[in-house]
Design a protein around this motif. Structure first.
Motif, PDB file in Angstrom:
ATOM      1  N   ARG A  91     -28.815 -27.386   2.535  1.00 46.36           N
ATOM      2  CA  ARG A  91     -28.622 -27.045   3.949  1.00 46.36           C
ATOM      3  C   ARG A  91     -29.866 -26.368   4.519  1.00 46.36           C
ATOM      4  O   ARG A  91     -30.548 -25.624   3.824  1.00 46.36           O
ATOM      5  CB  ARG A  91     -27.417 -26.122   4.121  1.00 46.36           C
ATOM      6  CG  ARG A  91     -26.113 -26.842   3.805  1.00 46.36           C
ATOM      7  CD  ARG A  91     -24.931 -25.915   3.878  1.00 46.36           C
ATOM      8  NE  ARG A  91     -23.717 -26.686   3.656  1.00 46.36           N
ATOM      9  CZ  ARG A  91     -22.741 -26.830   4.534  1.00 46.36           C
ATOM     10  NH1 ARG A  91     -22.827 -26.254   5.713  1.00 46.36           N
ATOM     11  NH2 ARG A  91     -21.683 -27.552   4.254  1.00 46.36           N
ATOM     12  N   ALA A  93     -31.728 -25.131   8.651  1.00 47.51           N
ATOM     13  CA  ALA A  93     -31.733 -25.121  10.113  1.00 47.51           C
ATOM     14  C   ALA A  93     -32.784 -26.095  10.647  1.00 47.51           C
ATOM     15  O   ALA A  93     -32.939 -26.241  11.852  1.00 47.51           O
ATOM     16  CB  ALA A  93     -32.012 -23.716  10.634  1.00 47.51           C
ATOM     17  N   TYR A 110     -33.287 -25.322  14.829  1.00 48.90           N
ATOM     18  CA  TYR A 110     -32.553 -24.314  15.601  1.00 48.90           C
ATOM     19  C   TYR A 110     -33.465 -23.131  15.856  1.00 48.90           C
ATOM     20  O   TYR A 110     -34.089 -22.616  14.936  1.00 48.90           O
ATOM     21  CB  TYR A 110     -31.323 -23.878  14.797  1.00 48.90           C
ATOM     22  CG  TYR A 110     -30.521 -22.773  15.442  1.00 48.90           C
ATOM     23  CD1 TYR A 110     -29.751 -23.022  16.580  1.00 48.90           C
ATOM     24  CD2 TYR A 110     -30.518 -21.490  14.907  1.00 48.90           C
ATOM     25  CE1 TYR A 110     -29.003 -22.013  17.162  1.00 48.90           C
ATOM     26  CE2 TYR A 110     -29.765 -20.477  15.483  1.00 48.90           C
ATOM     27  CZ  TYR A 110     -29.018 -20.744  16.612  1.00 48.90           C
ATOM     28  OH  TYR A 110     -28.280 -19.751  17.196  1.00 48.90           O
ATOM     29  N   SER A 148     -24.796 -21.805  19.195  1.00 49.79           N
ATOM     30  CA  SER A 148     -24.538 -20.665  18.317  1.00 49.79           C
ATOM     31  C   SER A 148     -24.625 -21.051  16.846  1.00 49.79           C
ATOM     32  O   SER A 148     -24.688 -20.182  15.979  1.00 49.79           O
ATOM     33  CB  SER A 148     -23.162 -20.051  18.612  1.00 49.79           C
ATOM     34  OG  SER A 148     -22.144 -21.020  18.474  1.00 49.79           O
ATOM     35  N   LYS A 149     -24.626 -22.355  16.561  1.00 51.68           N
ATOM     36  CA  LYS A 149     -24.744 -22.786  15.173  1.00 51.68           C
ATOM     37  C   LYS A 149     -25.346 -24.184  15.125  1.00 51.68           C
ATOM     38  O   LYS A 149     -24.940 -25.064  15.878  1.00 51.68           O
ATOM     39  CB  LYS A 149     -23.371 -22.801  14.503  1.00 51.68           C
ATOM     40  CG  LYS A 149     -23.385 -23.320  13.062  1.00 51.68           C
ATOM     41  CD  LYS A 149     -21.983 -23.351  12.480  1.00 51.68           C
ATOM     42  CE  LYS A 149     -21.993 -23.870  11.053  1.00 51.68           C
ATOM     43  NZ  LYS A 149     -20.640 -23.928  10.472  1.00 51.68           N
ATOM     44  N   VAL A 151     -26.673 -26.522  11.730  1.00 54.60           N
ATOM     45  CA  VAL A 151     -27.016 -26.644  10.309  1.00 54.60           C
ATOM     46  C   VAL A 151     -27.090 -28.124   9.964  1.00 54.60           C
ATOM     47  O   VAL A 151     -26.219 -28.906  10.355  1.00 54.60           O
ATOM     48  CB  VAL A 151     -25.970 -25.950   9.409  1.00 54.60           C
ATOM     49  CG1 VAL A 151     -26.297 -26.181   7.940  1.00 54.60           C
ATOM     50  CG2 VAL A 151     -25.906 -24.462   9.714  1.00 54.60           C
ATOM     51  N   THR A 182     -22.318 -26.011  16.917  1.00 52.09           N
ATOM     52  CA  THR A 182     -21.392 -25.330  17.820  1.00 52.09           C
ATOM     53  C   THR A 182     -22.170 -24.921  19.063  1.00 52.09           C
ATOM     54  O   THR A 182     -23.183 -24.230  18.961  1.00 52.09           O
ATOM     55  CB  THR A 182     -20.777 -24.077  17.160  1.00 52.09           C
ATOM     56  OG1 THR A 182     -20.122 -24.470  15.965  1.00 52.09           O
ATOM     57  CG2 THR A 182     -19.764 -23.422  18.085  1.00 52.09           C
ATOM     58  N   HIS A 192     -17.943 -26.589  16.192  1.00 51.92           N
ATOM     59  CA  HIS A 192     -18.205 -27.325  14.954  1.00 51.92           C
ATOM     60  C   HIS A 192     -18.169 -28.844  15.144  1.00 51.92           C
ATOM     61  O   HIS A 192     -17.418 -29.546  14.475  1.00 51.92           O
ATOM     62  CB  HIS A 192     -17.225 -26.896  13.869  1.00 51.92           C
ATOM     63  CG  HIS A 192     -17.202 -25.414  13.668  1.00 51.92           C
ATOM     64  ND1 HIS A 192     -18.323 -24.694  13.332  1.00 51.92           N
ATOM     65  CD2 HIS A 192     -16.206 -24.508  13.786  1.00 51.92           C
ATOM     66  CE1 HIS A 192     -18.013 -23.410  13.242  1.00 51.92           C
ATOM     67  NE2 HIS A 192     -16.748 -23.280  13.517  1.00 51.92           N
TER      68      HIS A 192
END
Length: 200
Positions: A91, A93, A110, A148-149, A151, A182, A192
């Motif tokens: 994983r 960013a 990100y 906000s997310k 990945v 997200t 998600h």
């Protein structure tokens, strides 16, 4: 003969009823306008996100995962950061891609509430910013969309085309990327959003 008309009390009652009715109508109108505005913002947010996913899918169709970036052998703008060079449990960013001819690299990443993209092209001296990226990365989503997310789950997390990999493994895997995203726009949230993209 007595003249018929409204008494002062009747007039006051009528005015109160009219004002209450007008207040109800105006309140309903304001709520409808607010709901329509929020619906439009949600549509714009979905459109922005869909545009990002389409761009990502197109780049992945033309490219493959740049495993050299994650192993640290390609040290340039997007891969010089220690975070970018790590694939912790597959994983990151960052999603580093390289065109199949090896002449162009694209990195999505990100960056504090938004998604950015940078492209580099190969020349005689090595890799340099592609036209339009001379001042750095380009923001993909609008300022109104707060991420906000983000990945990227990359499988396998080592280069499956490397000789040392397929000598140790009986099975071969086509690389794939799962995107966990997200985003929100005011009160509206797309939680998600997950997409699985296969790399050719």
């Amino acid at each position: 003969a007595k003249k018929k008309g409204f008494t002062l009390v009747e007039l006051m009652v009528s005015m109160v009823v009219f004002v209450v009715f007008l207040g109800v109508v105006m309140g309903s109108y304001v709520n409808i306008v607010r709901a329509q505005k929020e619906a439009n913002e949600v549509r714009k947010m979905y459109s922005d996100v869909r545009g990002f996913i389409d761009l990502l899918a197109e780049e992945m169709r033309l490219s493959t995962i740049d495993y050299d970036c994650y192993s640290g052998t390609f040290l340039d703008f997007a891969c010089a950061d220690g975070v970018a060079l790590s694939l912790r449990a597959g994983r990151s960013a960052y999603l580093a891609l390289v065109r199949k001819n090896g002449l162009q690299k694209t990195v999505f990443y990100y960056d504090g509430g938004t998604v950015k993209m940078v492209q580099l092209v190969k020349n005689a001296a090595g890799f340099a910013f592609a036209p339009g990226y001379s001042d750095g990365a380009r923001q993909i989503l609008s300022d109104k969309v707060d991420v906000s997310k983000l990945v990227f789950a990359i499988f396998p997390d080592v280069n499956p085309y490397d000789e040392s990999y397929y000598l140790k493994n009986e099975k071969q895997f086509q690389p794939k990327v799962t995107v966990f995203l997200t985003v929100k726009n005011g009160k509206s949230v797309i939680p998600h959003l997950v997409g699985v993209l296969h790399v050719d």
